[in-house]
Design a protein around this motif. Structure first.
Motif, PDB file in Angstrom:
ATOM      1  N   LEU A   6       0.820  -1.194   0.000  1.00  0.00           N
ATOM      2  CA  LEU A   6       0.000   0.000   0.000  1.00  0.00           C
ATOM      3  C   LEU A   6       0.859   1.250   0.000  1.00  0.00           C
ATOM      4  O   LEU A   6       2.064   1.199   0.235  1.00  0.00           O
ATOM      5  N   ILE A  17      -9.230  -1.743   4.722  1.00  0.00           N
ATOM      6  CA  ILE A  17      -7.816  -1.947   4.374  1.00  0.00           C
ATOM      7  C   ILE A  17      -7.267  -3.093   5.202  1.00  0.00           C
ATOM      8  O   ILE A  17      -6.642  -4.021   4.675  1.00  0.00           O
ATOM      9  N   CYS A 131      -4.381   4.446  -0.896  1.00  0.00           N
ATOM     10  CA  CYS A 131      -5.458   3.840  -0.101  1.00  0.00           C
ATOM     11  C   CYS A 131      -6.079   4.828   0.880  1.00  0.00           C
ATOM     12  O   CYS A 131      -6.978   4.475   1.635  1.00  0.00           O
ATOM     13  N   ARG A 140      -9.787   4.303  -4.125  1.00  0.00           N
ATOM     14  CA  ARG A 140      -8.708   3.891  -3.220  1.00  0.00           C
ATOM     15  C   ARG A 140      -8.324   2.452  -3.550  1.00  0.00           C
ATOM     16  O   ARG A 140      -9.201   1.615  -3.795  1.00  0.00           O
ATOM     17  N   LEU A 142      -5.137  -0.922  -3.172  1.00  0.00           N
ATOM     18  CA  LEU A 142      -3.932  -1.559  -2.666  1.00  0.00           C
ATOM     19  C   LEU A 142      -3.716  -2.819  -3.479  1.00  0.00           C
ATOM     20  O   LEU A 142      -4.569  -3.213  -4.283  1.00  0.00           O
TER      21      LEU A 142
END
Length: 168
Positions: A6, A17, A131, A140, A142
Protein backbone atom coordinates in the motif's frame (compact mmCIF):
# COMPACT_ATOMS: atom_id res chain seq x y z
CA UNK A 1 5.18 -15.51 0.92
CA UNK A 2 2.21 -13.17 0.62
CA UNK A 3 2.77 -9.40 0.53
CA UNK A 4 0.29 -6.61 1.15
CA UNK A 5 1.39 -3.45 -0.66
CA UNK A 6 0.00 0.00 0.00
CA UNK A 7 0.89 3.64 -0.33
CA UNK A 8 -0.40 7.14 0.27
CA UNK A 9 -2.56 6.61 3.36
CA UNK A 10 -2.09 10.26 4.29
CA UNK A 11 -3.01 9.37 7.88
CA UNK A 12 -6.04 7.20 7.03
CA UNK A 13 -6.50 3.50 7.77
CA UNK A 14 -9.89 1.82 7.88
CA UNK A 15 -11.07 -1.69 8.70
CA UNK A 16 -11.55 -2.45 5.01
CA UNK A 17 -7.82 -1.95 4.37
CA UNK A 18 -6.99 -4.08 7.40
CA UNK A 19 -9.33 -6.87 6.30
CA UNK A 20 -7.40 -7.27 3.03
CA UNK A 21 -4.12 -7.53 4.93
CA UNK A 22 -5.23 -10.13 7.52
CA UNK A 23 -3.46 -13.08 5.89
CA UNK A 24 -0.26 -11.46 4.56
CA UNK A 25 3.23 -12.38 5.73
CA UNK A 26 4.55 -8.82 5.36
CA UNK A 27 3.13 -5.39 4.66
CA UNK A 28 5.17 -3.10 2.42
CA UNK A 29 4.36 0.60 2.54
CA UNK A 30 5.60 2.87 -0.28
CA UNK A 31 5.36 6.14 1.65
CA UNK A 32 3.11 9.07 2.52
CA UNK A 33 2.09 7.29 5.69
CA UNK A 34 0.83 10.54 7.18
CA UNK A 35 0.91 9.50 10.83
CA UNK A 36 3.30 7.06 12.50
CA UNK A 37 0.34 5.50 14.36
CA UNK A 38 -0.69 3.94 11.01
CA UNK A 39 2.44 1.77 11.18
CA UNK A 40 1.67 0.77 14.78
CA UNK A 41 -1.79 -0.36 13.68
CA UNK A 42 -0.44 -2.24 10.64
CA UNK A 43 2.16 -4.12 12.72
CA UNK A 44 -0.69 -5.79 14.61
CA UNK A 45 -1.42 -7.59 11.32
CA UNK A 46 2.09 -8.42 10.03
CA UNK A 47 5.65 -7.10 10.04
CA UNK A 48 5.89 -3.78 8.16
CA UNK A 49 8.62 -2.58 5.80
CA UNK A 50 8.19 1.08 4.86
CA UNK A 51 9.78 4.13 3.31
CA UNK A 52 8.91 7.72 4.05
CA UNK A 53 7.11 9.91 1.55
CA UNK A 54 7.15 13.61 0.79
CA UNK A 55 4.31 14.43 3.23
CA UNK A 56 5.80 12.44 6.12
CA UNK A 57 7.14 14.37 9.09
CA UNK A 58 10.45 14.13 10.95
CA UNK A 59 9.15 11.37 13.22
CA UNK A 60 8.32 9.08 10.29
CA UNK A 61 11.56 10.05 8.53
CA UNK A 62 13.55 9.08 11.63
CA UNK A 63 11.88 5.65 11.68
CA UNK A 64 12.04 4.79 7.97
CA UNK A 65 14.52 5.40 5.14
CA UNK A 66 13.95 6.97 1.75
CA UNK A 67 14.77 3.65 0.05
CA UNK A 68 14.42 0.00 0.99
CA UNK A 69 16.19 -2.81 -0.83
CA UNK A 70 14.61 -6.17 -0.04
CA UNK A 71 15.57 -9.69 -0.97
CA UNK A 72 12.72 -12.16 -0.70
CA UNK A 73 12.46 -15.69 -2.09
CA UNK A 74 14.95 -15.19 -4.91
CA UNK A 75 13.88 -11.67 -5.88
CA UNK A 76 15.32 -8.21 -5.22
CA UNK A 77 12.97 -5.26 -4.73
CA UNK A 78 13.59 -1.51 -4.58
CA UNK A 79 10.97 0.48 -2.69
CA UNK A 80 10.93 4.28 -2.76
CA UNK A 81 8.10 6.78 -2.64
CA UNK A 82 8.93 9.00 -5.61
CA UNK A 83 10.49 7.16 -8.55
CA UNK A 84 9.12 9.02 -11.55
CA UNK A 85 7.32 7.59 -14.55
CA UNK A 86 8.08 4.12 -15.82
CA UNK A 87 11.19 4.01 -18.04
CA UNK A 88 11.76 7.74 -17.37
CA UNK A 89 12.61 7.69 -13.69
CA UNK A 90 13.91 10.63 -11.71
CA UNK A 91 17.66 11.09 -11.21
CA UNK A 92 17.76 9.43 -7.77
CA UNK A 93 15.97 6.34 -9.02
CA UNK A 94 18.16 6.07 -12.13
CA UNK A 95 21.29 6.26 -9.96
CA UNK A 96 20.10 3.36 -7.80
CA UNK A 97 19.06 1.32 -10.84
CA UNK A 98 22.53 1.87 -12.34
CA UNK A 99 24.20 0.45 -9.22
CA UNK A 100 22.19 -2.72 -8.80
CA UNK A 101 19.85 -5.03 -10.70
CA UNK A 102 16.31 -5.27 -9.34
CA UNK A 103 13.47 -7.59 -10.22
CA UNK A 104 10.87 -5.02 -9.22
CA UNK A 105 10.60 -1.32 -8.46
CA UNK A 106 7.83 -0.40 -6.03
CA UNK A 107 6.78 3.21 -5.60
CA UNK A 108 3.86 5.43 -4.68
CA UNK A 109 3.30 9.19 -4.94
CA UNK A 110 1.29 9.32 -8.18
CA UNK A 111 -1.88 7.89 -6.58
CA UNK A 112 -2.26 5.89 -9.81
CA UNK A 113 -2.35 2.11 -9.57
CA UNK A 114 -0.04 0.73 -12.23
CA UNK A 115 1.74 -2.57 -12.80
CA UNK A 116 3.83 -2.79 -15.94
CA UNK A 117 6.99 -4.50 -17.12
CA UNK A 118 9.77 -2.01 -17.80
CA UNK A 119 11.73 -3.34 -20.80
CA UNK A 120 14.44 -0.71 -20.53
CA UNK A 121 15.43 -1.63 -16.96
CA UNK A 122 14.12 -5.21 -17.15
CA UNK A 123 12.04 -5.00 -14.00
CA UNK A 124 8.44 -5.00 -12.91
CA UNK A 125 7.14 -1.53 -12.02
CA UNK A 126 4.51 -1.67 -9.26
CA UNK A 127 2.56 1.27 -7.86
CA UNK A 128 -0.35 0.28 -5.60
CA UNK A 129 -2.13 3.61 -6.02
CA UNK A 130 -3.45 5.39 -2.93
CA UNK A 131 -5.46 3.84 -0.10
CA UNK A 132 -6.20 7.10 1.70
CA UNK A 133 -8.74 9.82 1.06
CA UNK A 134 -6.41 12.75 0.37
CA UNK A 135 -5.44 13.33 -3.26
CA UNK A 136 -6.85 13.38 -6.76
CA UNK A 137 -7.45 9.64 -7.25
CA UNK A 138 -11.03 8.48 -7.67
CA UNK A 139 -10.77 4.99 -6.21
CA UNK A 140 -8.71 3.89 -3.22
CA UNK A 141 -6.54 0.85 -3.97
CA UNK A 142 -3.93 -1.56 -2.67
CA UNK A 143 -2.22 -4.68 -4.04
CA UNK A 144 -1.53 -8.15 -2.71
CA UNK A 145 0.79 -10.69 -4.33
CA UNK A 146 2.80 -13.82 -3.63
CA UNK A 147 6.55 -14.35 -4.06
CA UNK A 148 7.85 -17.90 -4.56
CA UNK A 149 11.02 -19.25 -6.16
CA UNK A 150 12.03 -15.96 -7.81
CA UNK A 151 8.59 -15.17 -9.21
CA UNK A 152 5.65 -12.95 -8.39
CA UNK A 153 2.26 -14.60 -8.81
CA UNK A 154 -1.37 -14.22 -7.78
CA UNK A 155 -1.26 -10.43 -7.86
CA UNK A 156 -4.54 -8.76 -6.97
CA UNK A 157 -5.42 -5.10 -7.37
CA UNK A 158 -8.02 -4.36 -4.71
CA UNK A 159 -10.46 -1.49 -4.96
CA UNK A 160 -11.47 -0.05 -1.58
CA UNK A 161 -14.19 2.30 -2.75
CA UNK A 162 -14.30 5.90 -3.84
CA UNK A 163 -12.00 8.50 -2.36
CA UNK A 164 -13.85 10.74 0.03
CA UNK A 165 -16.56 8.19 0.77
CA UNK A 166 -15.64 7.93 4.43
CA UNK A 167 -17.93 5.67 6.41
CA UNK A 168 -19.40 7.24 9.56
Amino acid sequence: MKIGLLSDNHGYLDDQIKSHLQDVDEIWHAGDIGDISIIDRLTTLAPVVAVYGNIDNHITRSEFPENQILKRHGMTFLIRHIAGRIERYNVGTREILAEQKFDALICGHSHILKVQYDKRYQLLYINPGACGHHGFHYVRTLITFHIDDGKIHTMNAIELGKRGAIEQ
